[in-house]
Scaffold this motif. Structure first.
Motif, PDB file in Angstrom:
ATOM      1  N   ARG A   1     -77.352  19.760  -2.565  1.00 43.53           N
ATOM      2  CA  ARG A   1     -77.024  18.521  -3.312  1.00 43.53           C
ATOM      3  C   ARG A   1     -77.799  17.297  -2.901  1.00 43.53           C
ATOM      4  O   ARG A   1     -78.079  16.488  -3.842  1.00 43.53           O
ATOM      5  CB  ARG A   1     -75.509  18.303  -2.929  1.00 43.53           C
ATOM      6  CG  ARG A   1     -74.547  19.221  -3.557  1.00 43.53           C
ATOM      7  CD  ARG A   1     -73.081  18.898  -3.032  1.00 43.53           C
ATOM      8  NE  ARG A   1     -71.793  19.803  -3.496  1.00 43.53           N
ATOM      9  CZ  ARG A   1     -70.781  19.879  -3.049  1.00 43.53           C
ATOM     10  NH1 ARG A   1     -70.524  19.723  -1.734  1.00 43.53           N
ATOM     11  NH2 ARG A   1     -69.815  20.682  -3.506  1.00 43.53           N
ATOM     12  N   SER A   2     -78.068  17.183  -2.011  1.00 40.56           N
ATOM     13  CA  SER A   2     -78.914  15.740  -1.298  1.00 40.56           C
ATOM     14  C   SER A   2     -80.091  15.902  -2.202  1.00 40.56           C
ATOM     15  O   SER A   2     -80.583  14.729  -2.539  1.00 40.56           O
ATOM     16  CB  SER A   2     -78.892  15.868   0.048  1.00 40.56           C
ATOM     17  OG  SER A   2     -79.610  14.730   0.465  1.00 40.56           O
ATOM     18  N   VAL A   3     -80.911  16.729  -2.249  1.00 39.65           N
ATOM     19  CA  VAL A   3     -82.118  16.942  -2.852  1.00 39.65           C
ATOM     20  C   VAL A   3     -82.046  17.098  -4.421  1.00 39.65           C
ATOM     21  O   VAL A   3     -82.917  15.958  -4.704  1.00 39.65           O
ATOM     22  CB  VAL A   3     -82.630  18.454  -2.365  1.00 39.65           C
ATOM     23  CG1 VAL A   3     -84.179  18.734  -3.261  1.00 39.65           C
ATOM     24  CG2 VAL A   3     -83.045  18.687  -0.931  1.00 39.65           C
ATOM     25  N   LEU A   4     -80.953  17.577  -4.869  1.00 37.20           N
ATOM     26  CA  LEU A   4     -81.024  17.310  -6.179  1.00 37.20           C
ATOM     27  C   LEU A   4     -80.563  16.040  -6.603  1.00 37.20           C
ATOM     28  O   LEU A   4     -80.896  15.441  -7.846  1.00 37.20           O
ATOM     29  CB  LEU A   4     -79.861  18.428  -6.834  1.00 37.20           C
ATOM     30  CG  LEU A   4     -80.183  19.804  -6.884  1.00 37.20           C
ATOM     31  CD1 LEU A   4     -78.945  20.871  -7.073  1.00 37.20           C
ATOM     32  CD2 LEU A   4     -81.193  20.248  -7.566  1.00 37.20           C
ATOM     33  N   LYS A   5     -79.687  15.385  -6.032  1.00 43.49           N
ATOM     34  CA  LYS A   5     -79.497  14.109  -6.271  1.00 43.49           C
ATOM     35  C   LYS A   5     -80.709  13.193  -6.256  1.00 43.49           C
ATOM     36  O   LYS A   5     -81.047  12.295  -7.128  1.00 43.49           O
ATOM     37  CB  LYS A   5     -78.396  13.473  -5.302  1.00 43.49           C
ATOM     38  CG  LYS A   5     -77.079  13.802  -5.380  1.00 43.49           C
ATOM     39  CD  LYS A   5     -76.232  12.949  -4.302  1.00 43.49           C
ATOM     40  CE  LYS A   5     -74.837  13.795  -4.061  1.00 43.49           C
ATOM     41  NZ  LYS A   5     -74.237  13.193  -3.024  1.00 43.49           N
ATOM     42  N   ASN A   6     -81.383  13.400  -5.319  1.00 42.48           N
ATOM     43  CA  ASN A   6     -82.706  12.291  -5.314  1.00 42.48           C
ATOM     44  C   ASN A   6     -83.555  12.667  -6.461  1.00 42.48           C
ATOM     45  O   ASN A   6     -84.270  11.872  -6.878  1.00 42.48           O
ATOM     46  CB  ASN A   6     -83.294  12.744  -3.672  1.00 42.48           C
ATOM     47  CG  ASN A   6     -82.867  12.150  -2.748  1.00 42.48           C
ATOM     48  OD1 ASN A   6     -82.018  11.052  -2.838  1.00 42.48           O
ATOM     49  ND2 ASN A   6     -82.618  12.588  -1.614  1.00 42.48           N
ATOM     50  N   GLN A   7     -83.734  14.035  -6.816  1.00 43.60           N
ATOM     51  CA  GLN A   7     -84.456  14.468  -7.740  1.00 43.60           C
ATOM     52  C   GLN A   7     -84.082  13.784  -9.124  1.00 43.60           C
ATOM     53  O   GLN A   7     -84.967  13.427 -10.076  1.00 43.60           O
ATOM     54  CB  GLN A   7     -84.869  16.025  -7.722  1.00 43.60           C
ATOM     55  CG  GLN A   7     -85.471  16.491  -6.595  1.00 43.60           C
ATOM     56  CD  GLN A   7     -86.769  16.185  -6.509  1.00 43.60           C
ATOM     57  OE1 GLN A   7     -87.602  15.787  -7.442  1.00 43.60           O
ATOM     58  NE2 GLN A   7     -87.543  15.864  -5.405  1.00 43.60           N
ATOM     59  N   VAL A   8     -82.671  13.784  -9.381  1.00 45.05           N
ATOM     60  CA  VAL A   8     -82.106  13.417 -10.458  1.00 45.05           C
ATOM     61  C   VAL A   8     -82.483  11.983 -10.702  1.00 45.05           C
ATOM     62  O   VAL A   8     -82.721  11.391 -11.646  1.00 45.05           O
ATOM     63  CB  VAL A   8     -80.697  13.820 -10.426  1.00 45.05           C
ATOM     64  CG1 VAL A   8     -79.818  12.592 -11.781  1.00 45.05           C
ATOM     65  CG2 VAL A   8     -80.444  15.229 -10.670  1.00 45.05           C
TER      66      VAL A   8
END
Lengths: 190, 248
Positions: A171-178
């Motif tokens: 989730r953390s990685v995806l948030k940053n990527q988004v």
């Protein structure tokens, strides 16, 4: 001369597939292949892997079609087989769902929900595919398929704790990527 | 504002849950080939099982038969069994004559015990001039010459297979080679109903179990299969040192 192609209901196709009729198997494949490749794509790193998962999944569908008792939708049944096939693919080829620590790039950034609504599905798919296999599988199973951590632990062979930890990191990685994607597309700085 | 975990989950679920993508044209042909391969494998599976069973039985035969021969070699009495045909596993031997040479009628039945005396019903027919006859006269003549033991006549069952067993007691130093010729015995009349097999064989596994049961008299057979109509699976292996048994 006019050729009329007979159209079949899904129940008729299932019946004929149970009899091992090749034409019916092909029609059933054509019916669900695009949807199921969409499922496999989320678990795969690229198209080639996704198509291998799809292939294994459909072979299992035809092998086990007699086990389908009509409880629940047939599409749901096939989908579950595809998910299992995808996980099995990783177990076979990657041995274990070990994850390497990846750089999460500092603190999590804020995301504007109104802007994310405009993100294209293929962009989000690309983000998921960039995740390490362990993160990707746990995120898919929990966030999209709706499995519990207990079920994920049984399916993948990792502990419930590892499942929670990998979900949190994913989730953390995806948030940053988004966030990065939003700022590129719309000049939104957060 | 930080995006909540549920929001990021919802974002991906809403966009990707119904995501569709067209597969390459070569995926279906690959699936079709794999299905055919699996079918062929399935077709061969029972034959591989049979071949493995034959090898195991053959090996078991090689291991067990020499032991019997060694035991016989130490005994002073030489037993010779001349049989016309034998098709059943359980064999009962009833001696007719006692003495150095005794004749016995071997009765082979499935599981039931003999029911009626049938001495008169048996009419042995010699095929060769020097054949040992089992009729009253011949037995009497042999009894005077060789001190035969007279024993009870034997009652064969309906589907009875008959054979003559000659037991020759030979003293050390006087070992001769008796000429034994096969005698075919026929049952003249037998009004009983045919003996029914108590166990039906449902599958190839059942057939192999029956064959193994003849050779291997142990409780845990060298190999055992399930006897289901659906499929044939190995349920137990007993190779002496290695013993595997699937719980029922």
């Amino acid at each position: 001369m006019m050729f009329l192609e007979h159209t079949y209901t899904i129940d008729e196709l299932i019946k004929r597939c149970r009899a091992g009729e090749r034409k019916a198997q092909e029609l059933l494949y054509n019916w669900f292949a695009s949807k199921m490749l969409g499922v496999c794509f989320r678990y795969a790193a690229d198209r080639m892997e996704a198509e291998d998962m799809l292939q294994n999944g459909f072979i299992r569908v035809f092998q086990k079609i007699n086990d389908y008792r009509g409880e629940g939708s047939f599409e749901g049944w096939i989908r579950r087989i595809m998910v299992h096939s995808s996980i099995e693919f990783y177990r076979k080829h990657h041995k274990m769902l070990q994850v390497a620590d990846i750089d999460e790039e500092g603190r999590e950034q804020a995301v504007n929900p109104h802007v994310t609504a405009n993100l294209a599905a293929k962009d989000l798919m690309a983000l998921i595919q960039q995740l390490p296999p362990g993160y990707r599988i746990v995120f898919n199973l929990f966030a999209i398929e709706g499995y519990s951590h207990k079920e994920i632990a049984v399916l993948t062979g990792i502990t419930e704790g590892a499942s929670k930890s990998q979900l949190s990191r994913a989730r953390s990685v995806l948030k940053n990527q988004v966030m990065k994607m939003e700022s590129k597309k719309y000049g939104y700085a957060g | 504002m930080d995006m909540q975990d549920k929001n990021i989950d919802e974002l991906f679920r809403s966009k990707l849950d119904a995501f569709e993508i067209e597969p390459s044209a070569d995926v279906w042909p690959r699936i079709a080939v794999d299905i055919d391969l699996n079918k062929r494998k399935k077709a061969w599976a029972p034959y591989i099982g049979v071949a493995a069973s034959i090898i195991v039985l053959f090996t078991a035969g090689i291991l067990f038969i020499p032991k019997k021969e060694k035991q016989d070699a130490g005994q002073p009495v030489i037993n010779r069994v001349v049989k016309t045909t034998v098709s059943r596993s359980v064999t009962k031997s009833e001696p007719i004559l006692s003495g150095r040479t005794a004749f016995a009628v071997l009765q082979t039945t499935t599981h039931e015990k003999r029911r009626h005396p049938v001495g008169a019903e048996i009419s042995p027919r010699a095929e060769a001039p020097d054949t040992v006859k089992t009729s009253g006269h011949a037995i009497a003549a042999l009894a005077t010459a060789r001190e035969h033991q007279l024993t009870d006549p034997v009652v064969p069952g309906t589907a009875t297979q008959l054979a003559v067993k000659e037991v020759v007691a030979v003293e050390p130093g006087f070992i001769t080679h008796p000429t034994i010729t096969p005698v075919r015995l026929t049952v003249i009349s037998n009004t009983e109903e045919p003996v029914k097999a108590s166990h039906k064989i449902h599958s190839l596994g059942g057939l192999i179990n029956a064959v193994v049961a003849r050779v291997d008299k142990r409780q845990d057979k060298v190999i055992e299969f399930t006897d289901d109509d659906d499929e044939t699976n190995v349920t137990g292996i007993n190779l002496g040192i290695i013993k595997i048994k699937k719980e029922k």
